[in-house]
Design an enzyme around this catalytic site. Sequence first.
Site, PDB file in Angstrom:
ATOM      1  N   HIS A 163       7.747  -6.756  -2.411  1.00  0.00           N
ATOM      2  CA  HIS A 163       8.066  -6.555  -0.999  1.00  0.00           C
ATOM      3  C   HIS A 163       8.018  -7.894  -0.256  1.00  0.00           C
ATOM      4  O   HIS A 163       7.406  -8.847  -0.719  1.00  0.00           O
ATOM      5  CB  HIS A 163       7.029  -5.628  -0.344  1.00  0.00           C
ATOM      6  CG  HIS A 163       7.133  -4.195  -0.750  1.00  0.00           C
ATOM      7  ND1 HIS A 163       6.078  -3.488  -1.291  1.00  0.00           N
ATOM      8  CD2 HIS A 163       8.168  -3.318  -0.674  1.00  0.00           C
ATOM      9  CE1 HIS A 163       6.458  -2.246  -1.526  1.00  0.00           C
ATOM     10  NE2 HIS A 163       7.717  -2.115  -1.169  1.00  0.00           N
ATOM     11  N   CYS A 250      -0.899  -3.193   1.931  1.00  0.00           N
ATOM     12  CA  CYS A 250      -0.337  -1.887   1.533  1.00  0.00           C
ATOM     13  C   CYS A 250      -1.298  -0.731   1.730  1.00  0.00           C
ATOM     14  O   CYS A 250      -0.872   0.421   1.823  1.00  0.00           O
ATOM     15  CB  CYS A 250       0.021  -1.869   0.046  1.00  0.00           C
ATOM     16  SG  CYS A 250       0.437  -3.415  -0.681  1.00  0.00           S
TER      17      CYS A 250
HETATM   18  C1  CIR Z   1       4.939   0.553  -5.851  1.00  0.00           C
HETATM   19  O1  CIR Z   1       5.475  -0.040  -6.793  1.00  0.00           O
HETATM   20  O2  CIR Z   1       5.591   1.102  -4.978  1.00  0.00           O
HETATM   21  C2  CIR Z   1       3.430   0.591  -5.782  1.00  0.00           C
HETATM   22  N1  CIR Z   1       2.871   0.629  -7.092  1.00  0.00           N
HETATM   23  C3  CIR Z   1       2.927  -0.610  -5.048  1.00  0.00           C
HETATM   24  C4  CIR Z   1       3.279  -0.601  -3.596  1.00  0.00           C
HETATM   25  C5  CIR Z   1       2.650  -1.725  -2.852  1.00  0.00           C
HETATM   26  N2  CIR Z   1       2.930  -1.620  -1.472  1.00  0.00           N
HETATM   27  C6  CIR Z   1       3.153  -2.652  -0.672  1.00  0.00           C
HETATM   28  O3  CIR Z   1       3.215  -3.791  -1.131  1.00  0.00           O
HETATM   29  N3  CIR Z   1       3.376  -2.397   0.600  1.00  0.00           N
END
Ligand code: CIR
Length: 255
Positions: A163, A250
């Site tokens: 992201h 996150c």
């Molecule tokens: C994903 O791949 O969507 C989750 N395992 C990790 C999301 C992390 N979120 C973020 O960086 N906002």
Amino acid sequence: MNPTYTHAICRLPAPDFADGLTTSDLGRPDFQTMVAQHGGYVSALQALGLAVEVLDPLPGHPDAYFVEDAALMFPEVAVVTRPGAAARRGEEAAMAPVTARHRPQVALEAPGTLDGGDVLVIGKRVFAGRSERTNEEGIEQLGRLLAPHGYTVTAVPVAAGLHFKSSVNWVGGNTLLVSPAFADREELRGFDLLVADPAEEYATNTLLINGTLLMPAGFPRTRALLEPLGLPIVELDTSEARKMDGGLTCLSLRF
Ligand code: CIR
């Protein structure tokens, strides 16, 4: 420009959290350690004055504790996102009634996709990473939804990392902490950039909360970059979230 946060929404990791999406090769994370680290994170937010609402795990959604991706909170409005990974679709519907208790609410629609992890808000400026998860249509919709509230949305290509906020975060004033891949982006011109050491890119996921920097533990070069800002720094162990491509931003919605 420096918001004072009074609330956060978090969600407990589920016992099957290791079945979530990941590209990392850091090994399978441990549930008890994850729960302990998540508890430390919630405590840190509480110590900074936030009332933290901790939601129960969401069955069938092992990544749902990365709550930031399912909604965006602005002072004027909540935006229900449309996560870019099919496996995470549905998290936003579960989050919508929670955020609707705090703000008037609007929502992105298909074919737009957008993960909250791609959205960085600095005052009335919104940067939206165009990534594997967030598409052009999602960014355009976000721009239209926020325009009535005086926000401008700037798209930034995310060529590295999951992201945008995996690599770029605001650390107060006019300063961004960025990974080397974002050191020369024209969209970020005008900001003072602290460029992380290539070996410490993960630590760019540092979170400014009410004048304190929360940073992942164990990144001394990034800490040395941040110390001259003169802000208190709290290090939190995020080893297990990192194994699932997640970090400090996150794990909460802050408002
Ligand atoms: C994903 O791949 O969507 C989750 N395992 C990790 C999301 C992390 N979120 C973020 O960086 N906002």
